[in-house]
Design a protein around this motif. Structure first.
Motif, PDB file in Angstrom:
ATOM      1  N   ILE A   1     -32.181   4.002 -18.728  1.00  0.00           N
ATOM      2  CA  ILE A   1     -32.925   2.752 -18.906  1.00  0.00           C
ATOM      3  C   ILE A   1     -32.617   1.783 -17.772  1.00  0.00           C
ATOM      4  O   ILE A   1     -33.492   1.021 -17.328  1.00  0.00           O
ATOM      5  CB  ILE A   1     -32.618   2.143 -20.294  1.00  0.00           C
ATOM      6  N   VAL A   2     -31.373   1.787 -17.258  1.00  0.00           N
ATOM      7  CA  VAL A   2     -31.036   0.922 -16.117  1.00  0.00           C
ATOM      8  C   VAL A   2     -31.775   1.382 -14.867  1.00  0.00           C
ATOM      9  O   VAL A   2     -32.252   0.564 -14.072  1.00  0.00           O
ATOM     10  CB  VAL A   2     -29.514   0.908 -15.893  1.00  0.00           C
ATOM     11  N   THR A   3     -31.893   2.692 -14.681  1.00  0.00           N
ATOM     12  CA  THR A   3     -32.635   3.228 -13.531  1.00  0.00           C
ATOM     13  C   THR A   3     -34.093   2.778 -13.574  1.00  0.00           C
ATOM     14  O   THR A   3     -34.664   2.386 -12.546  1.00  0.00           O
ATOM     15  CB  THR A   3     -32.554   4.760 -13.514  1.00  0.00           C
ATOM     16  N   ILE A   4     -34.698   2.835 -14.752  1.00  0.00           N
ATOM     17  CA  ILE A   4     -36.087   2.386 -14.885  1.00  0.00           C
ATOM     18  C   ILE A   4     -36.200   0.894 -14.544  1.00  0.00           C
ATOM     19  O   ILE A   4     -37.105   0.466 -13.823  1.00  0.00           O
ATOM     20  CB  ILE A   4     -36.609   2.626 -16.311  1.00  0.00           C
TER      21      ILE A   4
ATOM     22  N   GLY B   1     -40.023   1.835  -7.514  1.00  0.00           N
ATOM     23  CA  GLY B   1     -40.927   2.946  -7.260  1.00  0.00           C
ATOM     24  C   GLY B   1     -41.206   3.788  -8.492  1.00  0.00           C
ATOM     25  O   GLY B   1     -40.443   3.780  -9.464  1.00  0.00           O
ATOM     26  N   VAL B   2     -42.307   4.560  -8.438  1.00  0.00           N
ATOM     27  CA  VAL B   2     -42.701   5.388  -9.576  1.00  0.00           C
ATOM     28  C   VAL B   2     -41.729   6.540  -9.779  1.00  0.00           C
ATOM     29  O   VAL B   2     -41.297   6.799 -10.914  1.00  0.00           O
ATOM     30  CB  VAL B   2     -44.131   5.933  -9.373  1.00  0.00           C
ATOM     31  N   ASN B   3     -41.364   7.250  -8.705  1.00  0.00           N
ATOM     32  CA  ASN B   3     -40.518   8.443  -8.848  1.00  0.00           C
ATOM     33  C   ASN B   3     -39.152   8.126  -9.464  1.00  0.00           C
ATOM     34  O   ASN B   3     -38.710   8.832 -10.382  1.00  0.00           O
ATOM     35  CB  ASN B   3     -40.361   9.147  -7.504  1.00  0.00           C
ATOM     36  N   PRO B   4     -38.430   7.084  -8.979  1.00  0.00           N
ATOM     37  CA  PRO B   4     -37.158   6.763  -9.649  1.00  0.00           C
ATOM     38  C   PRO B   4     -37.343   6.376 -11.113  1.00  0.00           C
ATOM     39  O   PRO B   4     -36.487   6.695 -11.949  1.00  0.00           O
ATOM     40  CB  PRO B   4     -36.615   5.590  -8.820  1.00  0.00           C
ATOM     41  N   ARG B   5     -38.431   5.704 -11.419  1.00  0.00           N
ATOM     42  CA  ARG B   5     -38.666   5.323 -12.817  1.00  0.00           C
ATOM     43  C   ARG B   5     -38.922   6.551 -13.685  1.00  0.00           C
ATOM     44  O   ARG B   5     -38.443   6.619 -14.826  1.00  0.00           O
ATOM     45  CB  ARG B   5     -39.840   4.354 -12.913  1.00  0.00           C
ATOM     46  N   LEU B   6     -39.666   7.508 -13.161  1.00  0.00           N
ATOM     47  CA  LEU B   6     -39.896   8.739 -13.922  1.00  0.00           C
ATOM     48  C   LEU B   6     -38.587   9.500 -14.120  1.00  0.00           C
ATOM     49  O   LEU B   6     -38.378  10.115 -15.174  1.00  0.00           O
ATOM     50  CB  LEU B   6     -40.923   9.616 -13.211  1.00  0.00           C
TER      51      LEU B   6
ATOM     52  N   LEU C   1     -40.739 -10.917 -19.712  1.00  0.00           N
ATOM     53  CA  LEU C   1     -39.652 -10.926 -18.732  1.00  0.00           C
ATOM     54  C   LEU C   1     -39.856  -9.896 -17.635  1.00  0.00           C
ATOM     55  O   LEU C   1     -39.060  -9.832 -16.695  1.00  0.00           O
ATOM     56  CB  LEU C   1     -38.311 -10.665 -19.434  1.00  0.00           C
ATOM     57  N   GLY C   2     -40.910  -9.063 -17.756  1.00  0.00           N
ATOM     58  CA  GLY C   2     -41.156  -8.021 -16.770  1.00  0.00           C
ATOM     59  C   GLY C   2     -40.308  -6.789 -17.043  1.00  0.00           C
ATOM     60  O   GLY C   2     -39.456  -6.766 -17.946  1.00  0.00           O
ATOM     61  N   VAL C   3     -40.527  -5.752 -16.237  1.00  0.00           N
ATOM     62  CA  VAL C   3     -39.808  -4.489 -16.424  1.00  0.00           C
ATOM     63  C   VAL C   3     -38.309  -4.682 -16.213  1.00  0.00           C
ATOM     64  O   VAL C   3     -37.488  -4.217 -17.012  1.00  0.00           O
ATOM     65  CB  VAL C   3     -40.354  -3.416 -15.457  1.00  0.00           C
ATOM     66  N   LYS C   4     -37.936  -5.367 -15.149  1.00  0.00           N
ATOM     67  CA  LYS C   4     -36.508  -5.527 -14.837  1.00  0.00           C
ATOM     68  C   LYS C   4     -35.780  -6.310 -15.922  1.00  0.00           C
ATOM     69  O   LYS C   4     -34.717  -5.902 -16.399  1.00  0.00           O
ATOM     70  CB  LYS C   4     -36.343  -6.215 -13.482  1.00  0.00           C
ATOM     71  N   GLY C   5     -36.357  -7.429 -16.330  1.00  0.00           N
ATOM     72  CA  GLY C   5     -35.699  -8.250 -17.337  1.00  0.00           C
ATOM     73  C   GLY C   5     -35.758  -7.641 -18.721  1.00  0.00           C
ATOM     74  O   GLY C   5     -34.748  -7.570 -19.428  1.00  0.00           O
ATOM     75  N   GLY C   6     -36.958  -7.175 -19.134  1.00  0.00           N
ATOM     76  CA  GLY C   6     -37.120  -6.643 -20.475  1.00  0.00           C
ATOM     77  C   GLY C   6     -36.326  -5.376 -20.720  1.00  0.00           C
ATOM     78  O   GLY C   6     -35.600  -5.255 -21.718  1.00  0.00           O
ATOM     79  N   LEU C   7     -36.421  -4.425 -19.791  1.00  0.00           N
ATOM     80  CA  LEU C   7     -35.670  -3.178 -19.963  1.00  0.00           C
ATOM     81  C   LEU C   7     -34.193  -3.382 -19.651  1.00  0.00           C
ATOM     82  O   LEU C   7     -33.340  -2.651 -20.167  1.00  0.00           O
ATOM     83  CB  LEU C   7     -36.258  -2.085 -19.073  1.00  0.00           C
ATOM     84  N   GLY C   8     -33.880  -4.362 -18.806  1.00  0.00           N
ATOM     85  CA  GLY C   8     -32.468  -4.668 -18.557  1.00  0.00           C
ATOM     86  C   GLY C   8     -31.765  -5.103 -19.824  1.00  0.00           C
ATOM     87  O   GLY C   8     -30.637  -4.672 -20.113  1.00  0.00           O
ATOM     88  N   ILE C   9     -32.429  -5.951 -20.612  1.00  0.00           N
ATOM     89  CA  ILE C   9     -31.862  -6.358 -21.903  1.00  0.00           C
ATOM     90  C   ILE C   9     -31.795  -5.175 -22.859  1.00  0.00           C
ATOM     91  O   ILE C   9     -30.802  -4.985 -23.580  1.00  0.00           O
ATOM     92  CB  ILE C   9     -32.693  -7.506 -22.491  1.00  0.00           C
ATOM     93  N   SER C  10     -32.840  -4.343 -22.852  1.00  0.00           N
ATOM     94  CA  SER C  10     -32.873  -3.173 -23.748  1.00  0.00           C
ATOM     95  C   SER C  10     -31.770  -2.175 -23.428  1.00  0.00           C
ATOM     96  O   SER C  10     -31.392  -1.371 -24.291  1.00  0.00           O
ATOM     97  CB  SER C  10     -34.238  -2.479 -23.645  1.00  0.00           C
ATOM     98  N   SER C  11     -31.243  -2.213 -22.193  1.00  0.00           N
ATOM     99  CA  SER C  11     -30.216  -1.237 -21.802  1.00  0.00           C
ATOM    100  C   SER C  11     -28.919  -1.407 -22.583  1.00  0.00           C
ATOM    101  O   SER C  11     -28.064  -0.511 -22.575  1.00  0.00           O
ATOM    102  CB  SER C  11     -29.927  -1.348 -20.298  1.00  0.00           C
ATOM    103  N   PHE C  12     -28.755  -2.548 -23.271  1.00  0.00           N
ATOM    104  CA  PHE C  12     -27.540  -2.738 -24.068  1.00  0.00           C
ATOM    105  C   PHE C  12     -27.606  -1.998 -25.402  1.00  0.00           C
ATOM    106  O   PHE C  12     -26.573  -1.806 -26.056  1.00  0.00           O
ATOM    107  CB  PHE C  12     -27.306  -4.238 -24.327  1.00  0.00           C
ATOM    108  N   LEU C  13     -28.798  -1.569 -25.813  1.00  0.00           N
ATOM    109  CA  LEU C  13     -28.940  -0.924 -27.120  1.00  0.00           C
ATOM    110  C   LEU C  13     -28.106   0.355 -27.263  1.00  0.00           C
ATOM    111  O   LEU C  13     -27.469   0.552 -28.302  1.00  0.00           O
ATOM    112  CB  LEU C  13     -30.417  -0.636 -27.397  1.00  0.00           C
TER     113      LEU C  13
END
Length: 469
Positions: free
Chosen positions: A106-109, A114-119, A177-189
């Motif tokens: 989730i942190v990588t995403i 880029g698309v490839n690192p996110r995939l 919050l965008g991908v960085k902010g929203g998924l960054g917070i989700s990474s604590f789950l």
């Protein structure tokens, strides 16, 4: 299996202190709460990633690629891991590994533009989710009583059902919050996995039936040596399942369990991904539906929410105290789901439930309500009930395969026969878990041409809403 599954060796004494969770809840309640959390955490990132698909890849990239990378690695984990792993499962190590891989994914995403690192990050999170489901379902088979196992299976299913609603809600709140902010917070789950495993999940010894009464020796000379007393403990023999053993265990599972579960998942995900996007109607002008649907884009999220809600309800059936479906009736949800699939297909293609004024080639009315909206809503409810029921009841029965004559016997828990029997139970439920992922993968391949064909059929009859959204 030792009484405590937290990674201790069989000759290590249980923890001596009493945690806050021990004092606040009974062992059965802590077991229920722990497996609800496990199910919720394991599936919620999967739902968040799917909900964020539009934001993770450029507009010109097919969104189906996100779904593919979000399911295929999980399938590899469920199919491959039980076949290649040997020996007794170290659950603490598994949970730690799943936590690390999920967090890294989730942190990588979140941090990659880029698309490839996110995939790649999606693949890591998917692999962790598949291995996590395998691990926690296997863990339910190690419980000391049938009642405790039923509680764990029911709680796990409740958690996974709630994940669909929670994941969509979490991304709805965080997407600003965008991908960085929203998924960054989700990474604590994922970090709550080890916390729950170590501090909320009770020791198996607390759940054993015979803990209600344990006679106290008159003096220390009368006490029998404890099996956990260091050098007096019996060494645990090394036991493993051969490839032939595993194949022999899989064969009896295919027809009664794996095939119905796989087919029901194919049906419901073809509905969700291929048919539901084409179930759009003229905007209602009055009644309850006019409050919910303001634009054609509102229909698909509502069908998805309806489905997820009723999946949650049906997966919670065991937790609500309802009896499991008898084993011989397990194919029934699959059969009912087939008729739901057919009816929804006919509505999308031929408008069979629509009133005449709403049936193409008649022009779209400027006022009124199409009765087909209510029919699709009811079918979506039934779809969720069938899918959730198939899941929870299949794993309940698989988890108790091989229990006959063993639950209350006095077999030595450290004997080779008993260790192998428990390993067989773990393998059965783990192998069955691959069936739902296979169904989702097949459905992802089927649903894309189905959606295109149904939309083209609507356009040919003069209804182009599905193309213009």
């Amino acid at each position: 299996m030792p009484g405590d599954v937290r990674g201790r060796d069989s000759n290590e004494a249980p923890r001596g202190g009493v945690s806050i969770a021990d004092a606040a809840f009974s062992p059965r309640r802590r077991l229920f709460a722990a497996f609800v959390i496990f199910g919720l955490l394991n599936n919620v990132l999967y739902v968040i990633i799917l909900s964020a698909a539009l934001d993770l890849v450029p507009p010109e990239t097919p969104k189906g690629i996100v779904a593919f990378f979000n399911i295929f690695p999980a399938l590899l984990a469920k199919v491959g891991w039980p076949l290649v792993s040997n020996g007794q499962i170290r659950y603490a190590r598994r949970v730690g590994f799943c936590t690390a891989i999920s967090w890294l994914g989730i942190v990588t995403i979140a941090m990659s533009p880029g698309v490839n690192p996110r995939l790649f990050g999606i693949s890591l999170a998917s692999f962790s989710s598949g291995l996590g489901e395998l691990t926690f379902l296997q863990l339910t088979t190690t419980l000391p009583t049938r009642a405790a196992s039923r509680t764990a299976i029911g709680a796990w299913s409740t958690g996974t059902g709630a994940a669909g609603i929670a994941g969509a809600a979490i991304w709805w709140l965080l997407r600003g919050l965008g991908v960085k902010g929203g998924l960054g917070i989700s990474s604590f789950l994922p970090l709550f996995f080890p916390v729950t495993f170590l501090y909320l999940l009770p020791d198996w010894s607390e759940l054993a039936v015979d803990n209600a009464y344990r006679p106290v020796a008159a003096d220390e000379s009368e006490a029998e040596p404890d099996e956990n007393d260091g050098v007096l403990a019996k060494p645990v023999p090394k036991v493993w399942l051969s490839t032939r053993d595993k194949l022999n265990l899989i064969k009896p599972l295919i027809l009664p369990y794996m095939l119905p579960l796989c087919v029901v998942y194919i049906e419901e995900y073809v509905i969700n991904s291929g048919i539901a996007p084409t179930l759009v109607f003229p905007i209602p002008s009055h009644g309850i539906w006019s409050w919910l649907f303001k634009t054609p884009r509102d229909y698909y999220p509502f069908w998805s929410l309806t489905y997820q809600t009723f999946v949650f309800i049906s997966r919670s059936s065991l937790s609500l105290g309802l009896p499991p479906i008898p084993k011989h009736l397990l194919p029934v949800p699959t059969i009912i789901q087939f008729f739901v699939l057919v009816l929804m297909t006919l509505q999308a293609r031929s408008f069979i439930f629509s009133t005449p004024e709403y049936t193409p080639p008649a022009p779209e009315p400027t006022s009124g309500v199409d009765r087909a909206i209510t029919m699709v809503f009811l079918l979506s409810c039934l779809e969720g009930l069938c899918g959730g029921s198939a899941y929870v009841n299949t794993f309940f029965h698989v988890g108790h395969e091989g229990d006959d004559g063993h639950e209350d016997d006095d077999t030595d828990a450290s004997s080779v026969e008993e260790i192998k029997r428990k390993m067989e139970k773990e393998f059965r439920i783990g192998a069955t878990g691959a069936a739902d992922s296979c169904g989702i993968l097949f459905a992802s391949l089927i649903s894309m041409p189905v959606e295109v064909a149904l939309c083209n059929a609507q356009i040919a009859r003069g209804r182009s809403t599905c193309r213009n959204m």
